[in-house]
Design a protein around this motif. Sequence first.
Motif, PDB file in Angstrom:
ATOM      1  N   ASP A  94      -2.828  -3.511  -8.794  1.00  0.00           N
ATOM      2  CA  ASP A  94      -1.449  -3.307  -8.861  1.00  0.00           C
ATOM      3  C   ASP A  94      -0.781  -3.237  -7.644  1.00  0.00           C
ATOM      4  N   THR A  95      -1.331  -2.456  -6.622  1.00  0.00           N
ATOM      5  CA  THR A  95      -0.872  -2.068  -5.376  1.00  0.00           C
ATOM      6  C   THR A  95      -0.653  -3.529  -4.614  1.00  0.00           C
ATOM      7  N   LEU A  96      -1.505  -4.141  -4.612  1.00  0.00           N
ATOM      8  CA  LEU A  96      -1.550  -5.448  -3.737  1.00  0.00           C
ATOM      9  C   LEU A  96      -0.557  -6.327  -4.376  1.00  0.00           C
ATOM     10  N   ALA A  97      -0.454  -6.574  -5.678  1.00  0.00           N
ATOM     11  CA  ALA A  97       0.398  -7.296  -6.339  1.00  0.00           C
ATOM     12  C   ALA A  97       1.832  -6.863  -6.070  1.00  0.00           C
ATOM     13  N   ALA A  98       2.067  -5.491  -6.251  1.00  0.00           N
ATOM     14  CA  ALA A  98       3.526  -5.230  -5.855  1.00  0.00           C
ATOM     15  C   ALA A  98       3.881  -5.313  -4.264  1.00  0.00           C
ATOM     16  N   LEU A  99       2.863  -5.283  -3.449  1.00  0.00           N
ATOM     17  CA  LEU A  99       3.136  -5.484  -2.003  1.00  0.00           C
ATOM     18  C   LEU A  99       3.326  -6.983  -1.667  1.00  0.00           C
ATOM     19  N   ARG A 100       2.791  -7.760  -2.379  1.00  0.00           N
ATOM     20  CA  ARG A 100       2.906  -9.192  -2.314  1.00  0.00           C
ATOM     21  C   ARG A 100       4.376  -9.540  -2.837  1.00  0.00           C
ATOM     22  N   ALA A 101       4.701  -9.022  -3.949  1.00  0.00           N
ATOM     23  CA  ALA A 101       6.033  -9.131  -4.593  1.00  0.00           C
ATOM     24  C   ALA A 101       7.193  -8.794  -3.681  1.00  0.00           C
ATOM     25  N   ARG A 102       6.787  -7.814  -2.993  1.00  0.00           N
ATOM     26  CA  ARG A 102       7.867  -6.971  -2.030  1.00  0.00           C
ATOM     27  C   ARG A 102       8.050  -7.759  -0.833  1.00  0.00           C
ATOM     28  N   LEU A 128     -10.138  -9.563  -7.707  1.00  0.00           N
ATOM     29  CA  LEU A 128      -9.091  -9.645  -6.691  1.00  0.00           C
ATOM     30  C   LEU A 128      -8.783 -10.792  -6.014  1.00  0.00           C
ATOM     31  N   ALA A 129      -9.626 -11.829  -6.076  1.00  0.00           N
ATOM     32  CA  ALA A 129      -9.449 -13.042  -5.376  1.00  0.00           C
ATOM     33  C   ALA A 129      -8.156 -13.726  -5.277  1.00  0.00           C
ATOM     34  N   PRO A 130      -7.129 -13.493  -6.411  1.00  0.00           N
ATOM     35  CA  PRO A 130      -5.843 -14.292  -6.454  1.00  0.00           C
ATOM     36  C   PRO A 130      -5.093 -13.328  -5.396  1.00  0.00           C
ATOM     37  N   LEU A 131      -5.490 -12.118  -5.232  1.00  0.00           N
ATOM     38  CA  LEU A 131      -4.523 -11.167  -4.375  1.00  0.00           C
ATOM     39  C   LEU A 131      -5.083 -11.271  -2.994  1.00  0.00           C
ATOM     40  N   VAL A 132      -5.941 -11.959  -2.482  1.00  0.00           N
ATOM     41  CA  VAL A 132      -6.625 -11.825  -1.130  1.00  0.00           C
ATOM     42  C   VAL A 132      -6.373 -13.084  -0.429  1.00  0.00           C
ATOM     43  N   LEU A 213       2.159   1.746  -0.474  1.00  0.00           N
ATOM     44  CA  LEU A 213       3.530   1.377  -0.774  1.00  0.00           C
ATOM     45  C   LEU A 213       4.407   2.168  -0.087  1.00  0.00           C
ATOM     46  N   ASP A 214       4.048   3.510   0.377  1.00  0.00           N
ATOM     47  CA  ASP A 214       4.911   4.285   1.307  1.00  0.00           C
ATOM     48  C   ASP A 214       4.884   4.129   2.861  1.00  0.00           C
ATOM     49  N   VAL A 215       3.715   3.396   3.162  1.00  0.00           N
ATOM     50  CA  VAL A 215       3.615   3.114   4.513  1.00  0.00           C
ATOM     51  C   VAL A 215       4.739   2.241   5.197  1.00  0.00           C
ATOM     52  N   ALA A 216       5.598   3.017   6.182  1.00  0.00           N
ATOM     53  CA  ALA A 216       6.644   2.401   6.821  1.00  0.00           C
ATOM     54  C   ALA A 216       6.598   0.848   6.974  1.00  0.00           C
ATOM     55  N   ALA A 217       5.682   0.366   7.623  1.00  0.00           N
ATOM     56  CA  ALA A 217       5.386  -0.833   7.910  1.00  0.00           C
ATOM     57  C   ALA A 217       5.397  -1.864   6.960  1.00  0.00           C
ATOM     58  N   LEU A 218       5.107  -1.286   5.718  1.00  0.00           N
ATOM     59  CA  LEU A 218       5.257  -2.265   4.483  1.00  0.00           C
ATOM     60  C   LEU A 218       6.328  -1.957   3.385  1.00  0.00           C
ATOM     61  N   ALA A 219       7.129  -1.096   3.981  1.00  0.00           N
ATOM     62  CA  ALA A 219       8.242  -0.718   2.946  1.00  0.00           C
ATOM     63  C   ALA A 219       9.134  -1.724   3.014  1.00  0.00           C
TER      64      ALA A 219
END
Length: 219
Positions: A94-102, A128-132, A213-219
């Motif tokens: 879920d986190t990888l998907a959210a980061l990719r959407a962001r 996890l292959a579709p997210l990597v 999701l809260d890491v500044a470089a990925l915000a």
Amino acid sequence: MLLVVDLDGTLVDSLDDIRFGIRAALAAIGIAATDDLIDLCRRGVGLEVFYRRATGHAPGAADQRARFDRFVAAYRDAYAASPHDTRAYDGVADTLAALRARHPRLAVAVATAKRTAMARQVIDSVGLAPLVDAVVGSDGLPAKPDPAIVRRAAAAVRRPLAGAVMVGDTDRDVGAARAAGCVACAVTYGGWTRDELAALAPDYLLDRFADLLDVAALA
């Protein structure tokens, strides 16, 4: 934008399968699987370090090469035939998907001490292959904390290391992140305790993968 992620102890809980392989490897060279040795499995050490700790000999020594080769072959054969209890940690997909959407241009690369082929099998098996975007193993590369594997991961996805984020669960991951000039994030649910990781002063301590999701470089 680049996210480099360790595999074992960070994306996936593979401890039972690693223990299965190590017990077989130790048996192949006539070494008892003591509690201290099995405990090393959660520390993320490579097979060379494990062999040295178990035998007291350097695996590259001329009189040890054949024995070390048996150790490695037995581990890999047993790991491949293990019960395959490996699973992705809660929240990883879920986190990888959210980061990719962001960040639609975000590239996600796995950098692991496993061989590339084995690592890809693990990534596939846990969904996890579709997210990597790339999986980079240790084939022919020096072990972390040397940054070579991080640099190869960046090259594999054609992203600069400037501003990249790296996530792992051991001192070697934190060291590799720093050596490569990445933001260093350490997850506290893997092989090292929160206190041990805090002593390394990474840029971020993550109690859950979702905290990424809260890491500044990925915000």
